[in-house]
Design a protein around this motif. Structure first.
Motif, PDB file in Angstrom:
ATOM      1  N   THR A  52       0.779  -1.334   0.011  1.00  0.00           N
ATOM      2  CA  THR A  52      -0.020  -0.037   0.018  1.00  0.00           C
ATOM      3  C   THR A  52       1.008   1.184  -0.098  1.00  0.00           C
ATOM      4  O   THR A  52       1.952   1.215   0.626  1.00  0.00           O
ATOM      5  N   ASP A  53       0.580   2.440  -0.444  1.00  0.00           N
ATOM      6  CA  ASP A  53       1.066   3.719  -0.523  1.00  0.00           C
ATOM      7  C   ASP A  53       0.457   4.664   0.617  1.00  0.00           C
ATOM      8  O   ASP A  53       0.075   5.762   0.216  1.00  0.00           O
ATOM      9  N   SER A  54       0.364   4.027   1.713  1.00  0.00           N
ATOM     10  CA  SER A  54      -0.394   4.432   2.709  1.00  0.00           C
ATOM     11  C   SER A  54       0.738   5.329   3.736  1.00  0.00           C
ATOM     12  O   SER A  54       1.602   4.870   3.910  1.00  0.00           O
ATOM     13  N   HIS A  55       0.052   6.436   4.126  1.00  0.00           N
ATOM     14  CA  HIS A  55       0.778   7.323   5.066  1.00  0.00           C
ATOM     15  C   HIS A  55       0.395   6.741   6.564  1.00  0.00           C
ATOM     16  O   HIS A  55       0.953   7.154   7.714  1.00  0.00           O
ATOM     17  N   GLN A 137      -6.188  -0.478  -0.684  1.00  0.00           N
ATOM     18  CA  GLN A 137      -5.179   0.343  -1.436  1.00  0.00           C
ATOM     19  C   GLN A 137      -4.123  -0.646  -2.020  1.00  0.00           C
ATOM     20  O   GLN A 137      -3.639  -0.310  -2.838  1.00  0.00           O
ATOM     21  N   SER A 138      -4.146  -1.850  -1.888  1.00  0.00           N
ATOM     22  CA  SER A 138      -3.359  -3.068  -2.312  1.00  0.00           C
ATOM     23  C   SER A 138      -4.075  -3.398  -3.560  1.00  0.00           C
ATOM     24  O   SER A 138      -5.106  -3.762  -3.622  1.00  0.00           O
TER      25      SER A 138
END
Length: 167
Positions: A52-55, A137-138
């Motif tokens: 994921t490109d998660s914060h 998000q994946s």
């Protein structure tokens, strides 16, 4: 078929639906037991949040021991829901010609099984997996549509099961 009343057909359909969920659970438990590693890797990616490109990466769980424990918890819950549904289907089938009250009381294991399944596929996967671990998000490790299809069947099936329209 002409001797079959609507009430009898409704009762039989409830038995069939409970057994269908029991068979689903049986296949899931079998898959987890015979292909432990594939499913473990899937869960590990969700918990690691590594695709994921998660914060929100501070939420990830990177401990393999915790991955195994969480996976075993899920497998235990899946075994419980499967067992409850199969027992519930048996109880319903055994009481198919009983009084309305007896048939309704025979639903308790099936209701328990459905609730545990909803806990696993709605709360654990959709709420925690999606909202906490950003599973949606994946592109590769996203079980949302699979879990949603199970919930989309279970919830109306549970409502149908508990309704007292089978007298």
């Amino acid at each position: 078929m002409t001797n079959l009343t609507t009430a009898q057909l409704i009762r039989r359909s409830k038995v069939a639906i409970v057994f269908m969920v029991g068979v689903l659970g049986t296949l899931i438990v079998y898959s987890n037991a015979t292909d432990y590693n594939s499913n473990y890797i899937y869960l590990g990616h969700i918990l690691n949040m590594d695709t994921t490109d998660s914060h929100l990466m501070y939420r990830s769980i990177n401990s393999e021991i915790m991955h195994h424990r969480i996976y075993w918890m899920i497998m235990t819950l899946e075994t419980i829901f499967t067992s409850a549904c199969l027992l519930g289907g048996y109880q319903l089938a055994r009481n198919i010609n009983s009084s309305e009250q007896q048939f309704h009381e025979a639903k308790k294991y099936a209701v328990l099984g459905f609730l545990v399944a909803l806990f696993v596929y709605y709360f654990c996967l959709q709420v925690v997996g999606n909202e906490w671990f950003d599973m949606d998000q994946s592109k590769d490790w996203n079980a949302m549509s699979w879990a949603q299809s199970i919930v989309d069947f279970l919830l109306p099936a549970l409502i149908f099961l508990v309704m007292k329209i089978d007298s």
